[in-house]
Design an enzyme around this catalytic site. Structure first.
Site, PDB file in Angstrom:
ATOM      1  N   HIS A  62       0.689  -1.099  -0.035  1.00  0.00           N
ATOM      2  CA  HIS A  62      -0.039   0.214  -0.114  1.00  0.00           C
ATOM      3  C   HIS A  62       0.906   1.414   0.056  1.00  0.00           C
ATOM      4  O   HIS A  62       1.478   1.729   1.142  1.00  0.00           O
ATOM      5  CB  HIS A  62      -0.995   0.003   1.187  1.00  0.00           C
ATOM      6  CG  HIS A  62      -1.737  -1.161   1.467  1.00  0.00           C
ATOM      7  ND1 HIS A  62      -3.031  -1.143   0.537  1.00  0.00           N
ATOM      8  CD2 HIS A  62      -1.656  -2.604   1.727  1.00  0.00           C
ATOM      9  CE1 HIS A  62      -3.710  -2.339   0.794  1.00  0.00           C
ATOM     10  NE2 HIS A  62      -2.702  -3.220   1.311  1.00  0.00           N
ATOM     11  N   LEU A  63       0.907   1.827  -1.202  1.00  0.00           N
ATOM     12  CA  LEU A  63       1.846   3.187  -0.983  1.00  0.00           C
ATOM     13  C   LEU A  63       0.951   4.373  -0.821  1.00  0.00           C
ATOM     14  O   LEU A  63       1.510   5.517  -0.653  1.00  0.00           O
ATOM     15  CB  LEU A  63       2.464   3.233  -2.695  1.00  0.00           C
ATOM     16  CG  LEU A  63       3.273   2.161  -3.200  1.00  0.00           C
ATOM     17  CD1 LEU A  63       3.774   2.477  -4.567  1.00  0.00           C
ATOM     18  CD2 LEU A  63       4.487   1.999  -2.052  1.00  0.00           C
ATOM     19  N   ARG A  64      -0.290   4.322  -0.635  1.00  0.00           N
ATOM     20  CA  ARG A  64      -1.003   5.487   0.025  1.00  0.00           C
ATOM     21  C   ARG A  64      -1.077   6.630  -0.751  1.00  0.00           C
ATOM     22  O   ARG A  64      -2.240   7.510  -0.245  1.00  0.00           O
ATOM     23  CB  ARG A  64      -0.644   5.578   1.292  1.00  0.00           C
ATOM     24  CG  ARG A  64      -0.291   4.710   2.311  1.00  0.00           C
ATOM     25  CD  ARG A  64      -1.612   3.976   2.506  1.00  0.00           C
ATOM     26  NE  ARG A  64      -1.639   2.884   3.672  1.00  0.00           N
ATOM     27  CZ  ARG A  64      -2.588   2.109   3.983  1.00  0.00           C
ATOM     28  NH1 ARG A  64      -3.379   1.715   3.238  1.00  0.00           N
ATOM     29  NH2 ARG A  64      -2.186   1.272   4.993  1.00  0.00           N
ATOM     30  N   ASN A  94      -6.338   0.882  -2.720  1.00  0.00           N
ATOM     31  CA  ASN A  94      -7.517   1.581  -1.654  1.00  0.00           C
ATOM     32  C   ASN A  94      -6.586   2.975  -1.472  1.00  0.00           C
ATOM     33  O   ASN A  94      -6.396   3.101  -0.225  1.00  0.00           O
ATOM     34  CB  ASN A  94      -7.542   0.618  -0.626  1.00  0.00           C
ATOM     35  CG  ASN A  94      -6.656   0.296   0.216  1.00  0.00           C
ATOM     36  OD1 ASN A  94      -5.219   0.231  -0.316  1.00  0.00           O
ATOM     37  ND2 ASN A  94      -6.435  -0.116   1.412  1.00  0.00           N
ATOM     38  N   HIS A 179      -9.377 -10.376  -1.356  1.00  0.00           N
ATOM     39  CA  HIS A 179      -9.064  -9.993  -0.360  1.00  0.00           C
ATOM     40  C   HIS A 179     -10.549 -10.869   0.462  1.00  0.00           C
ATOM     41  O   HIS A 179     -11.621 -10.546   0.381  1.00  0.00           O
ATOM     42  CB  HIS A 179      -9.238  -8.526   0.050  1.00  0.00           C
ATOM     43  CG  HIS A 179      -9.480  -8.606   1.367  1.00  0.00           C
ATOM     44  ND1 HIS A 179      -8.560  -7.475   2.493  1.00  0.00           N
ATOM     45  CD2 HIS A 179     -10.541  -8.635   2.480  1.00  0.00           C
ATOM     46  CE1 HIS A 179      -9.055  -7.376   3.603  1.00  0.00           C
ATOM     47  NE2 HIS A 179     -10.251  -8.001   3.604  1.00  0.00           N
ATOM     48  N   ASN A 278      -5.341  -6.882   9.041  1.00  0.00           N
ATOM     49  CA  ASN A 278      -6.615  -7.627   8.765  1.00  0.00           C
ATOM     50  C   ASN A 278      -5.994  -8.621   7.570  1.00  0.00           C
ATOM     51  O   ASN A 278      -5.281  -7.937   6.671  1.00  0.00           O
ATOM     52  CB  ASN A 278      -7.516  -7.006   8.384  1.00  0.00           C
ATOM     53  CG  ASN A 278      -8.648  -7.485   7.933  1.00  0.00           C
ATOM     54  OD1 ASN A 278      -9.121  -8.640   8.000  1.00  0.00           O
ATOM     55  ND2 ASN A 278      -9.609  -6.775   7.128  1.00  0.00           N
ATOM     56  N   ASP A 305       2.099  -7.309   2.221  1.00  0.00           N
ATOM     57  CA  ASP A 305       0.808  -6.255   2.862  1.00  0.00           C
ATOM     58  C   ASP A 305       1.454  -5.088   3.246  1.00  0.00           C
ATOM     59  O   ASP A 305       0.754  -4.785   4.626  1.00  0.00           O
ATOM     60  CB  ASP A 305      -0.089  -7.140   3.222  1.00  0.00           C
ATOM     61  CG  ASP A 305      -1.416  -6.714   3.669  1.00  0.00           C
ATOM     62  OD1 ASP A 305      -1.792  -5.677   2.801  1.00  0.00           O
ATOM     63  OD2 ASP A 305      -2.394  -6.899   4.208  1.00  0.00           O
ATOM     64  N   HIS A 309       0.600   3.332   8.515  1.00  0.00           N
ATOM     65  CA  HIS A 309      -0.285   4.298   9.292  1.00  0.00           C
ATOM     66  C   HIS A 309       0.433   5.218  10.053  1.00  0.00           C
ATOM     67  O   HIS A 309       1.497   5.001  10.299  1.00  0.00           O
ATOM     68  CB  HIS A 309      -1.331   3.608  10.120  1.00  0.00           C
ATOM     69  CG  HIS A 309      -2.216   2.472   9.315  1.00  0.00           C
ATOM     70  ND1 HIS A 309      -3.105   3.103   8.533  1.00  0.00           N
ATOM     71  CD2 HIS A 309      -2.211   1.173   9.077  1.00  0.00           C
ATOM     72  CE1 HIS A 309      -3.840   1.951   7.958  1.00  0.00           C
ATOM     73  NE2 HIS A 309      -3.400   0.907   8.407  1.00  0.00           N
ATOM     74  N   PHE A 323      -6.518  -1.343  10.931  1.00  0.00           N
ATOM     75  CA  PHE A 323      -5.607  -2.674  10.532  1.00  0.00           C
ATOM     76  C   PHE A 323      -4.400  -2.350   9.764  1.00  0.00           C
ATOM     77  O   PHE A 323      -4.466  -1.616   8.782  1.00  0.00           O
ATOM     78  CB  PHE A 323      -6.645  -3.451   9.841  1.00  0.00           C
ATOM     79  CG  PHE A 323      -7.695  -4.098  10.412  1.00  0.00           C
ATOM     80  CD1 PHE A 323      -7.503  -5.126  11.322  1.00  0.00           C
ATOM     81  CD2 PHE A 323      -8.932  -3.687  10.429  1.00  0.00           C
ATOM     82  CE1 PHE A 323      -8.560  -5.702  12.086  1.00  0.00           C
ATOM     83  CE2 PHE A 323     -10.015  -4.005  11.202  1.00  0.00           C
ATOM     84  CZ  PHE A 323      -9.723  -5.099  11.832  1.00  0.00           C
TER      85      PHE A 323
END
Ligand code: DOR
Ligand code: ZN
Length: 424
Positions: A62-64, A94, A179, A278, A305, A309, A323
């Site tokens: 997840h590179l956000r 996401n 997922h 998660n 994964d 955060h 998560f």
């Protein structure tokens, strides 16, 4: 520009072999692999005692960016990737907005080009806004550069939507990364359902929440012929379903994260929110089944994964924390310490699960160290030891449950297209 990587042990993940060889890189391409290569004028990198592997690929990060730049950006994520030995990552959709349009896919690719570190392969959303109702513009996403489709972070609850999504993705030749989580069974839980959750007074998520969806998606892959990749497998039951589906010839592949082969739900005992992930950390029997599945080929891929955060978001009560944990900068060390040194899998199999196997799932021409291939190379020192110190991370995320853990076997050089992008 000529570079000679000299005297290392070259890992061939396809043949499953290790051999002492030199590797000659010219203008970004591997031109020779063999013993005693003479290359006058070339810059020499001594690799004696080290493993020289094809560039590692992490197919689940997840590179956000766009939208959550306080957690991570494409640039900081790519820095973390190359420090962790990864020459390529696939990033999940996401973001905000969700990567369900050409514009977002192109934006991510542009940011990656500017960063000039790891290769970035965007995963497009399976449904519009990852809302699980309408299909995304899959052909557009593919044209813009998406290599797979997923609503990762959220399940596709409606089986009719999943069936149609698989039909279209299958027609386009793109794999669906699932997922697997039944929202009604997960029902707001925050950790694995079981003794520890009861003792801690935390609401549990049963393994069945994952397994029901793994079973459903395997059945739909059989129905549609679409290639299905199961993300972050966490339970013994999922392993059994995948093993059986493969034996029946269903086009299914699967990945496991380092945290799911290393930790159990006992790690939650101090209420450290960096253990909140998660799917959740599971029981001992699940970890044992996962390790067996890594060894016997039921699991194809190790992926992190990586889910950064901010400290502000994680520094709250366990129930309220998001998560996710970071993984890019601890993955190789955990694979080496826990799986290779632990005798679970061979070095060549470990490398295969982080190179040719993810490349094959995503349809990438990567993962090989042979003349003619792009010079994407990872050098690992199997003897190098270090304690995990989150303050040294290149990622913006500090949310790791592995702080202070001693790891042995770490990446020391990462090369992308002949350019050294990380060196210890
Ligand atoms: O722990 C997780 N974090 N699991 C997911 O599926 C999503 C991810 C995130 O985006 O933070
Ligand atoms: Zn994810």
């Amino acid at each position: 520009m000529r570079l000679l990587i000299k005297g290392g042990t070259v890992v061939d993940p396809v043949a499953g072999s290790l051999a002492e060889s030199d590797v000659l890189v010219e203008n970004g391409v591997i031109t020779r692999v063999g013993r005693g290569i003479a290359a006058p004028g070339a810059k020499v990198i001594e690799a004696g005692g080290k493993l020289v592997a094809p560039g590692l690929i992490d197919m689940h990060v997840h590179l956000r960016e766009p939208g959550h730049e306080a957690k991570e950006t494409v640039e900081t994520g790519c820095r973390a990737a190359v420090r962790g030995g990864f020459t390529a990552v696939a990033c999940m959709p996401n973001t905000s907005p969700v990567a369900d349009s050409r514009a977002v896919i192109r934006y991510i690719l542009e940011r990656a080009r500017e960063a000039g570190l790891a290769r970035v392969y965007p995963v497009g959303a399976l449904t519009r806004g990852s809302g699980g109702e309408e299909l995304s513009e899959m052909a557009d996403l593919k044209e813009a550069g998406a290599v797979a489709l997923s609503d990762d972070g959220r399940p596709v609850a409606n089986p009719g939507v999943m069936r149609r999504a698989m039909q279209y993705a299958g027609m386009l030749g793109l794999p669906v990364i699932s997922h697997c989580e039944d929202p009604d069974l997960a029902d707001g839980g925050v950790m694995n359902e079981g003794y520890t959750a009861t003792r801690l007074g935390l609401k549990g998520i049963p393994g069945a929440a994952e397994e029901v969806m793994v079973a459903r998606d395997i059945i739909l892959a059989g129905l549609t012929g679409c290639r299905l990749h199961i993300a972050h497998v966490s339970t013994a039951g999922s392993v059994r379903l995948i093993r059986e589906a493969k034996a029946r010839g269903i086009p299914v592949t699967a990945e496991v994260t380092p945290h799911h082969f290393t930790l159990t739900d006992r790690a939650v005992e101090g209420y450290d929110t960096s253990t909140k992930v998660n799917p959740p950390l599971r029981g001992e029997a699940d970890v044992a089944a996962i390790r067996e599945a890594l060894a016997d080929g039921t699991i194809d891929v190790i992926a992190t994964d990586h889910a950064p955060h901010t400290p502000e978001e994680k520094d709250v009560e366990y129930d309220r924390a998001p998560f996710g944990m970071v993984g890019l900068e601890t993955a190789v060390g955990l694979v080496w310490t826990e799986l290779v040194a632990g005798g679970v899998i061979s070095p060549a199999r470990a490398i295969a699960m982080m190179t040719v196997n993810p490349a094959s799932v995503l349809g990438l021409e990567a993962g090989l160290l042979a003349p003619g291939s792009a010079a994407d190379i990872t050098v690992i020192d199997p003897e190098l030891e270090e304690r995990v110190d989150p303050d040294t991370f290149y990622s913006k995320g500090r949310n790791t449950p592995f702080a202070g853990r001693l790891l042995k076997g770490l990446p020391v050089m990462t090369m992308v297209g002949g350019k050294i992008v990380y060196r210890r």
